[in-house]
Motif scaffolding. Structure first.
Motif, PDB file in Angstrom:
ATOM      1  N   GLY A  26       0.801  -1.147   0.077  1.00 45.73           N
ATOM      2  CA  GLY A  26      -0.337   0.654  -0.124  1.00 45.73           C
ATOM      3  C   GLY A  26       0.676   1.514  -0.204  1.00 45.73           C
ATOM      4  O   GLY A  26       0.511   2.121   0.582  1.00 45.73           O
ATOM      5  N   THR A  27       2.271   0.533  -0.187  1.00 44.03           N
ATOM      6  CA  THR A  27       3.047   2.559  -0.640  1.00 44.03           C
ATOM      7  C   THR A  27       3.019   3.013  -1.748  1.00 44.03           C
ATOM      8  O   THR A  27       2.888   1.626  -2.801  1.00 44.03           O
ATOM      9  N   THR A  28       3.241   4.278  -1.975  1.00 46.06           N
ATOM     10  CA  THR A  28       3.513   4.589  -3.500  1.00 46.06           C
ATOM     11  C   THR A  28       4.314   5.144  -3.407  1.00 46.06           C
ATOM     12  O   THR A  28       4.969   5.194  -5.523  1.00 46.06           O
ATOM     13  N   SER A  29       5.424   5.314  -2.691  1.00 43.39           N
ATOM     14  CA  SER A  29       6.789   5.824  -3.541  1.00 43.39           C
ATOM     15  C   SER A  29       7.667   5.377  -4.261  1.00 43.39           C
ATOM     16  O   SER A  29       8.248   3.644  -4.319  1.00 43.39           O
ATOM     17  N   PRO A  30       8.744   5.575  -5.078  1.00 45.81           N
ATOM     18  CA  PRO A  30       9.959   4.628  -5.961  1.00 45.81           C
ATOM     19  C   PRO A  30      10.682   4.533  -5.403  1.00 45.81           C
ATOM     20  O   PRO A  30      11.745   3.257  -5.596  1.00 45.81           O
ATOM     21  N   SER A  31      10.892   4.841  -4.370  1.00 45.88           N
ATOM     22  CA  SER A  31      11.824   4.528  -2.854  1.00 45.88           C
ATOM     23  C   SER A  31      11.087   3.536  -1.852  1.00 45.88           C
ATOM     24  O   SER A  31       9.858   3.324  -1.972  1.00 45.88           O
ATOM     25  N   GLY A  32      13.095   3.114  -1.360  1.00 41.99           N
ATOM     26  CA  GLY A  32      12.320   2.226  -0.247  1.00 41.99           C
ATOM     27  C   GLY A  32      11.915   3.625   1.351  1.00 41.99           C
ATOM     28  O   GLY A  32      12.217   4.091   1.484  1.00 41.99           O
ATOM     29  N   CYS A  33      11.800   2.136   2.474  1.00 46.67           N
ATOM     30  CA  CYS A  33      10.757   3.225   3.342  1.00 46.67           C
ATOM     31  C   CYS A  33      11.746   2.715   4.506  1.00 46.67           C
ATOM     32  O   CYS A  33      12.611   1.785   4.116  1.00 46.67           O
ATOM     33  N   MET A  34      11.101   3.103   5.928  1.00 43.66           N
ATOM     34  CA  MET A  34      12.216   2.949   6.740  1.00 43.66           C
ATOM     35  C   MET A  34      11.455   1.496   6.669  1.00 43.66           C
ATOM     36  O   MET A  34      12.333   0.690   7.363  1.00 43.66           O
ATOM     37  N   THR A  35      10.181   1.567   7.175  1.00 45.51           N
ATOM     38  CA  THR A  35       9.371  -0.254   6.841  1.00 45.51           C
ATOM     39  C   THR A  35      11.084  -1.021   6.046  1.00 45.51           C
ATOM     40  O   THR A  35      11.390  -2.669   6.309  1.00 45.51           O
ATOM     41  N   SER A  36      10.886  -1.387   4.861  1.00 47.97           N
ATOM     42  CA  SER A  36      12.030  -1.987   4.200  1.00 47.97           C
ATOM     43  C   SER A  36      13.190  -1.949   4.360  1.00 47.97           C
ATOM     44  O   SER A  36      13.829  -2.881   4.263  1.00 47.97           O
ATOM     45  N   TYR A  47      28.116   6.910   4.800  1.00 53.44           N
ATOM     46  CA  TYR A  47      28.071   5.999   4.159  1.00 53.44           C
ATOM     47  C   TYR A  47      26.383   5.600   4.850  1.00 53.44           C
ATOM     48  O   TYR A  47      26.036   4.591   4.420  1.00 53.44           O
ATOM     49  N   VAL A  48      25.776   6.021   5.887  1.00 57.12           N
ATOM     50  CA  VAL A  48      24.609   5.086   5.973  1.00 57.12           C
ATOM     51  C   VAL A  48      23.073   6.037   5.741  1.00 57.12           C
ATOM     52  O   VAL A  48      22.106   6.132   5.139  1.00 57.12           O
ATOM     53  N   GLN A  49      23.378   7.488   5.889  1.00 59.68           N
ATOM     54  CA  GLN A  49      22.063   8.860   5.476  1.00 59.68           C
ATOM     55  C   GLN A  49      21.921   8.616   4.581  1.00 59.68           C
ATOM     56  O   GLN A  49      20.904   8.675   3.841  1.00 59.68           O
ATOM     57  N   GLY A  50      22.915   8.818   3.787  1.00 58.53           N
ATOM     58  CA  GLY A  50      23.225   9.157   2.078  1.00 58.53           C
ATOM     59  C   GLY A  50      22.773   8.269   1.194  1.00 58.53           C
ATOM     60  O   GLY A  50      21.309   8.861   0.128  1.00 58.53           O
ATOM     61  N   TYR A  51      22.204   7.252   1.433  1.00 59.29           N
ATOM     62  CA  TYR A  51      22.493   6.061   0.373  1.00 59.29           C
ATOM     63  C   TYR A  51      20.401   5.660   0.824  1.00 59.29           C
ATOM     64  O   TYR A  51      20.054   5.262  -0.241  1.00 59.29           O
ATOM     65  N   GLN A  52      20.149   6.350   1.391  1.00 54.55           N
ATOM     66  CA  GLN A  52      18.626   6.508   2.089  1.00 54.55           C
ATOM     67  C   GLN A  52      17.767   7.255   1.337  1.00 54.55           C
ATOM     68  O   GLN A  52      16.842   7.273   1.445  1.00 54.55           O
ATOM     69  N   GLY A  53      19.129   8.713   1.196  1.00 57.64           N
ATOM     70  CA  GLY A  53      17.719   9.052   0.411  1.00 57.64           C
ATOM     71  C   GLY A  53      17.545   9.121  -1.096  1.00 57.64           C
ATOM     72  O   GLY A  53      17.663   7.370  -1.686  1.00 57.64           O
ATOM     73  N   TRP A  54      16.697   9.681  -1.956  1.00 58.89           N
ATOM     74  CA  TRP A  54      16.381   9.245  -3.028  1.00 58.89           C
ATOM     75  C   TRP A  54      16.513  10.426  -4.211  1.00 58.89           C
ATOM     76  O   TRP A  54      16.974  10.689  -4.909  1.00 58.89           O
ATOM     77  N   GLY A  78      13.411  10.194   0.154  1.00 56.94           N
ATOM     78  CA  GLY A  78      13.836   8.577   0.665  1.00 56.94           C
ATOM     79  C   GLY A  78      13.454   8.420   2.263  1.00 56.94           C
ATOM     80  O   GLY A  78      12.530   9.309   2.548  1.00 56.94           O
ATOM     81  N   ILE A  79      14.070   7.831   3.416  1.00 60.02           N
ATOM     82  CA  ILE A  79      13.873   7.298   4.539  1.00 60.02           C
ATOM     83  C   ILE A  79      13.756   9.229   5.509  1.00 60.02           C
ATOM     84  O   ILE A  79      14.644   9.500   4.773  1.00 60.02           O
ATOM     85  N   SER A  80      12.938   9.452   5.899  1.00 65.11           N
ATOM     86  CA  SER A  80      12.882  10.487   7.436  1.00 65.11           C
ATOM     87  C   SER A  80      12.699   9.843   8.855  1.00 65.11           C
ATOM     88  O   SER A  80      11.711   9.451   8.957  1.00 65.11           O
ATOM     89  N   GLY A  81      13.876  10.539   9.588  1.00 66.55           N
ATOM     90  CA  GLY A  81      13.377   9.847  10.750  1.00 66.55           C
ATOM     91  C   GLY A  81      11.326  10.016  10.988  1.00 66.55           C
ATOM     92  O   GLY A  81      11.616   9.481  12.481  1.00 66.55           O
ATOM     93  N   GLY A  82      10.656  10.915  10.422  1.00 67.80           N
ATOM     94  CA  GLY A  82       9.423  10.923  10.615  1.00 67.80           C
ATOM     95  C   GLY A  82       8.818  10.015  10.705  1.00 67.80           C
ATOM     96  O   GLY A  82       7.339   9.743  10.571  1.00 67.80           O
ATOM     97  N   LYS A 129       1.221  11.909   0.713  1.00 69.74           N
ATOM     98  CA  LYS A 129       2.639  11.838   1.288  1.00 69.74           C
ATOM     99  C   LYS A 129       2.455  11.003   2.356  1.00 69.74           C
ATOM    100  O   LYS A 129       3.672  10.446   2.433  1.00 69.74           O
ATOM    101  N   GLU A 130       2.073  10.421   3.358  1.00 71.35           N
ATOM    102  CA  GLU A 130       2.174   9.558   4.413  1.00 71.35           C
ATOM    103  C   GLU A 130       1.965   8.283   3.373  1.00 71.35           C
ATOM    104  O   GLU A 130       3.226   7.273   4.104  1.00 71.35           O
ATOM    105  N   ALA A 131       1.098   8.662   2.545  1.00 71.61           N
ATOM    106  CA  ALA A 131       1.257   6.660   2.066  1.00 71.61           C
ATOM    107  C   ALA A 131       2.333   6.549   0.747  1.00 71.61           C
ATOM    108  O   ALA A 131       2.896   5.733   0.562  1.00 71.61           O
ATOM    109  N   LEU A 132       2.980   7.534   0.645  1.00 68.06           N
ATOM    110  CA  LEU A 132       4.232   7.236  -0.332  1.00 68.06           C
ATOM    111  C   LEU A 132       4.883   6.417   0.727  1.00 68.06           C
ATOM    112  O   LEU A 132       6.035   5.125  -0.102  1.00 68.06           O
ATOM    113  N   HIS A 133       5.177   6.464   2.290  1.00 68.32           N
ATOM    114  CA  HIS A 133       6.202   5.357   2.406  1.00 68.32           C
ATOM    115  C   HIS A 133       5.736   4.634   3.492  1.00 68.32           C
ATOM    116  O   HIS A 133       6.443   3.575   4.081  1.00 68.32           O
ATOM    117  N   LEU A 134       4.696   4.912   4.324  1.00 69.36           N
ATOM    118  CA  LEU A 134       3.852   4.136   4.994  1.00 69.36           C
ATOM    119  C   LEU A 134       3.201   3.217   4.867  1.00 69.36           C
ATOM    120  O   LEU A 134       2.427   3.677   4.077  1.00 69.36           O
TER     121      LEU A 134
END
Length: 428
Positions: free
Chosen positions: A177-187, A286-293, A300-304, A326-331
């Protein structure tokens, strides 16, 4: 309720999840929380993914592809030479395309996914989560081509992903049920923590120990929070049920217990967020960067995206509420359904309407708000040294809000402080 998909479920899962599933209390709040555990987490919360050997056979070569490429994704020293970086990116993507063409039979993959969608018994939710994880790592590594990420990739307006990464992704979007082309905190994070306390996939293989420790703790911190606050979610649901039943004493007791557990969880956050676990010099690169999109206006991933703090905000009626799109993008669906129920219920408004009868309940709710405010004040201070590290190979960026129009790190920090300060002001 979907428990037939997970035989002997309560005998295999952490006790906090089992207690939620075994709770005899009947209320819609408990129903949505059970769905979070069963549907959202594959039988436990935080999610407990299963990996390659649990997937339908045609999906398993994706794991082979990532393992073949993972050591060539990170580099020890970043370059500021755009020509050099373009060669690195193009070479990595070319190798991935070759491996995908060699190992992936797309027709068999799509047939397997179609079967898994139509017959849940053929593929458990835990297996779906593991496959979601693998595909997210493949897509993020293809998107960037090298880590630490570089401005040459940040400047791209679009990226042509191989169909072996695109078509299955649409199935994953439908399923979760997500719509983002990127990964998310769950994935990328929740699903990556193994039962034996290791990461299943990594972007720091071959790097020094500090890199690997930082990557581990970046995931462990968020997953550890979910482990610790799951009983809080349970007490939230029970407090709503008892409030609706008119039992103010037991509702208040549930909130008192939630307050005590939350103190322990927030203490874990701050005692874990230290240099020995998360190196400042390593984390941003090495950690924050690749999690972006950053492509197509999508972040990409946000602590939010952390369910811990979204649940606290939703339960306490802290606004503004995010736009559903917007919430459906990643949750995933189960997380959003849980959050929207808490928002719609609005326990602080319900307690206020009960007047003096619910005065003790209101006091406990206000104590939760105070804890959240203190966490946000501490988080503002803790994040600044991590986000302000100078990385000349990249544009100023956070994974969660993409490239920031800031000429240097100091302006970047000011931008983030304004954002966090606004959220702190809303935490009332």
């Amino acid at each position: 309720m979907l428990s037939w998909m997970f035989p002997s479920l309560t005998a295999q899962i952490p006790s906090a999840s089992a207690e939620i599933l075994d709770d005899p209390l009947q209320h819609q709040a408990l129903t949505y929380l059970r769905d979070l555990v069963i549907v959202g987490g594959g039988g436990s919360w935080p999610p407990r993914a299963t990996y390659r050997n649990s997937w339908p056979l045609p999906l398993r070569p994706y794991d082979t592809v990532y393992r073949a490429l993972e050591a060539s994704f990170p580099v020890a020293e970043s370059s500021v030479d755009s020509t050099h970086n373009r060669k690195l990116i193009d070479s990595f993507r070319s190798r991935m395309r070759c491996h995908l063409e060699q190992h992936i039979n797309l027709g068999d993959v799509l047939s397997a996914l179609e079967s898994a969608e139509s017959d849940p018994k053929s593929c458990s939710q835990s297996a779906w989560l593991g496959y979601f994880l693998c595909m997210s790592f493949l897509r993020h590594s293809y998107r960037w081509g090298v880590t630490p990420i570089v401005s040459e990739a940040q400047s791209e307006q679009s990226v042509d992903f191989p169909e072996q990464l695109e078509l299955p992704w649409k199935c994953l979007q439908r399923h979760f049920g997500t719509t983002s082309p990127s990964g998310c905190m769950t994935s990328l994070m929740y699903a990556n923590m193994r039962e034996d306390d290791r990461l299943e996939y990594t972007v720091t293989i071959g790097m020094p120990e500090a890199h690997q420790t930082t990557e581990y703790w970046n995931t462990k911190l968020l997953v550890g929070m979910e482990v610790r606050v799951l009983p809080v979610y349970h007490f939230f649901a029970r407090s709503i049920a008892f409030l609706d039943a008119g039992d103010m004493v037991v509702a208040c007791d549930a909130l008192k217990a939630a307050n005590e557990i939350l103190k322990t969880a927030l203490k874990f956050f701050f005692t874990s967020l230290v240099e020995g676990n998360l190196s400042r010099s390593v984390w941003l690169a090495y950690v924050q960067g690749y999690q972006g999109w950053t492509l197509g206006g999508i972040d990409g991933i946000s602590g939010g995206q952390s369910l811990t703090f979204r649940t606290l905000d939703a339960f306490l009626g802290i606004r503004p509420f995010p736009e559903p799109q917007k919430e459906a993008l990643h949750l995933p669906d189960a997380q959003r359904t849980w959050l929207n129920f808490l928002r719609d219920y609005d326990i602080r408004a319900v307690a206020k309407a009960r007047g003096e009868d619910a005065a003790a309940v209101t006091d406990e709710l206000e104590s939760l708000v105070k804890q959240l405010r203190l966490w946000r004040m501490g988080h503002m201070r803790r994040m600044q040294p991590y986000e302000s590290v100078h990385r000349p190979e990249r544009k100023t960026m956070t994974a969660g809000i993409s490239v920031v129009e800031a000429g240097d790190e100091d302006k970047m920090i000011e931008h983030l402080k304004r954002q966090l300060g606004q959220r702190l002001a809303e935490t009332v």
